[in-house]
Design a protein around this motif. Sequence first.
Motif, PDB file in Angstrom:
ATOM      1  N   UNK A  52       0.796  -1.224   0.000  1.00  0.00           N
ATOM      2  CA  UNK A  52       0.000   0.000   0.000  1.00  0.00           C
ATOM      3  C   UNK A  52       0.821   1.264   0.000  1.00  0.00           C
ATOM      4  N   UNK A  53       0.104   2.389  -0.028  1.00  0.00           N
ATOM      5  CA  UNK A  53       0.706   3.711  -0.158  1.00  0.00           C
ATOM      6  C   UNK A  53       1.760   3.978   0.910  1.00  0.00           C
ATOM      7  N   UNK A  54       1.452   3.617   2.162  1.00  0.00           N
ATOM      8  CA  UNK A  54       2.388   3.898   3.241  1.00  0.00           C
ATOM      9  C   UNK A  54       3.708   3.173   3.057  1.00  0.00           C
ATOM     10  N   UNK A  55       3.647   1.905   2.683  1.00  0.00           N
ATOM     11  CA  UNK A  55       4.881   1.139   2.497  1.00  0.00           C
ATOM     12  C   UNK A  55       5.630   1.627   1.268  1.00  0.00           C
ATOM     13  N   UNK A  56       4.899   2.053   0.240  1.00  0.00           N
ATOM     14  CA  UNK A  56       5.571   2.589  -0.942  1.00  0.00           C
ATOM     15  C   UNK A  56       6.430   3.799  -0.580  1.00  0.00           C
ATOM     16  N   UNK A  57       5.952   4.604   0.375  1.00  0.00           N
ATOM     17  CA  UNK A  57       6.711   5.786   0.788  1.00  0.00           C
ATOM     18  C   UNK A  57       8.010   5.420   1.492  1.00  0.00           C
ATOM     19  N   UNK A  58       8.101   4.219   2.024  1.00  0.00           N
ATOM     20  CA  UNK A  58       9.320   3.797   2.715  1.00  0.00           C
ATOM     21  C   UNK A  58      10.470   3.535   1.751  1.00  0.00           C
ATOM     22  N   UNK A  59      10.175   3.451   0.455  1.00  0.00           N
ATOM     23  CA  UNK A  59      11.235   3.182  -0.512  1.00  0.00           C
ATOM     24  C   UNK A  59      12.297   4.275  -0.480  1.00  0.00           C
ATOM     25  N   UNK A  60      11.915   5.511  -0.146  1.00  0.00           N
ATOM     26  CA  UNK A  60      12.896   6.595  -0.082  1.00  0.00           C
ATOM     27  C   UNK A  60      13.972   6.310   0.954  1.00  0.00           C
ATOM     28  N   UNK A  61      13.615   5.575   2.004  1.00  0.00           N
ATOM     29  CA  UNK A  61      14.528   5.252   3.088  1.00  0.00           C
ATOM     30  C   UNK A  61      15.090   3.846   2.939  1.00  0.00           C
ATOM     31  N   UNK A  62      14.218   2.880   2.645  1.00  0.00           N
ATOM     32  CA  UNK A  62      14.617   1.475   2.644  1.00  0.00           C
ATOM     33  C   UNK A  62      15.082   0.974   1.281  1.00  0.00           C
ATOM     34  N   UNK A  63      14.812   1.724   0.215  1.00  0.00           N
ATOM     35  CA  UNK A  63      15.121   1.216  -1.104  1.00  0.00           C
ATOM     36  C   UNK A  63      14.203   0.055  -1.462  1.00  0.00           C
ATOM     37  N   UNK A  64      14.715  -0.897  -2.216  1.00  0.00           N
ATOM     38  CA  UNK A  64      13.902  -2.028  -2.673  1.00  0.00           C
ATOM     39  C   UNK A  64      14.225  -3.288  -1.874  1.00  0.00           C
ATOM     40  N   UNK A  65      14.139  -3.191  -0.552  1.00  0.00           N
ATOM     41  CA  UNK A  65      14.295  -4.370   0.286  1.00  0.00           C
ATOM     42  C   UNK A  65      13.035  -5.208   0.261  1.00  0.00           C
ATOM     43  N   UNK A  66      13.052  -6.308   1.004  1.00  0.00           N
ATOM     44  CA  UNK A  66      11.912  -7.224   0.988  1.00  0.00           C
ATOM     45  C   UNK A  66      10.618  -6.555   1.399  1.00  0.00           C
ATOM     46  N   UNK A  67      10.687  -5.564   2.288  1.00  0.00           N
ATOM     47  CA  UNK A  67       9.469  -4.913   2.747  1.00  0.00           C
ATOM     48  C   UNK A  67       8.791  -4.132   1.635  1.00  0.00           C
TER      49      UNK A  67
END
Length: 452
Positions: free
Chosen positions: A76-91
């Motif tokens: 979802x949208x919230x997890x997509x926003x984490x890409x700025x910090x986490x990159x393309x990890x498993x999450x």
Amino acid sequence: MTAAPGPSRPPGPRSRSPLGHARVLRADPLGYMRHLRVAYGDVLSFRVGPREILLVSDPAAAREVLVDKAASFRKGRGIQKMRDFLGSGLLTAEGAEWRTHRRLMQPAFHRPALAGMAADIVAATRPTLERLHGAAQAGEPVELGGEMLRVTLRAISAVLFGTGLSDAELEVVERELPPLLERTTQRVRAVVDLPAHWPTPANRRATRAGAALDTVVARIIAQRRAAPEPGSDLLGLLLAARDEDGGGGLTDAEVRDEVMTLFLAGHETTANLLTFLFLEFARHPDVQARARAEVRAVLAGRDPDAADARALPYVNACIQEALRLYPPAWIVPRQATEPVTVAGYDLPAGANVSVNIFLMQRSARHWPRPDAFEPGRWLDGARTPDAFMPFGTGARMCIGNHLALLEATLITATLLRGLHYDVPGGGPTGLHPGVTLKPGGPVDARVSAVRE
């Protein structure tokens, strides 16, 4: 005003405001969602700004989204926003990228691999144990949330890097990781979210924090790549991961993304679980005493190891009950990638669905006395496995679930054996539901030594 439910329109409150229900949701997310569940049932919808959200707290509907029809959804949208910090990890990864990484990483999280990490977790816990004993002797209060953040950060750093992280670098991680997590929470909850690259003060601070963490991680990865052997810690296992044909390992950028994801998954989430667990120990001294007695009987004065983690049934029951009441990943957002039906309701492509683990695990339909901390229910069979999903479920169930439980058990056994915990006044009663679920305020505790 409430619209009548139909085959394509779930029940739920309607709003004429352009913000929908954003204000009340922002003020008290869990309270408002509990109110909606009582009023409209386990599958309902409400609006936040322009987005209609299907809220699911029914186990069967949750399995539809997370297991049976998982191919029709992405994060979802919230997890997509984490890409700025986490990159393309498993999450955050999707599709073929996620499947490849999951396949490569899975062996590193099997029980035999984790068993070798137990000594590192216990060693990382000793500075906290010494500090708590010092506080007990001096009669000084301790804030459990901060203590648990420090101990889990040191534990996951030891599991990831062994002895490869210097004290100075550990200080960098302790300083820079929290603001990144807080900024992510702000972005997830924002109705109008400014892009991460805009030079706002919050974005600049997050960018500096991310760069500092990247420097630490990049140095260790480069050092390991140059070594004759990658090492036996989790980073070494990631660097050595290969496809069945011996090729197709992770690049440095991919390893970086997985390391950042593991920092989040193995640090703050476990810290929150332990904070709630020790808060409940303080509220229930009889439970605390029974858990301590079990630890002492099993360990007989020595440090715990991986085998002991399976020999502490009551401690494990306490951890499971804390996970039920306070699931760190309290809500699982998904977005439909194609038209799909959930609980009989037709959803278009792009529809937002949130599986509310917190509501499901506190439902009186599935749990007697759902808001009570009762570890005994995990020993007498009075539980509903289908309504217990603290690590998610299905193919995208958290890969680190066994590591998190091992961490929690070993840290609990180490910190509980010779100390008693009391929280005057019972501690904060509210909850703070950000990216993860936290207590609503500081958990100030008194610690006292208990004779072995």
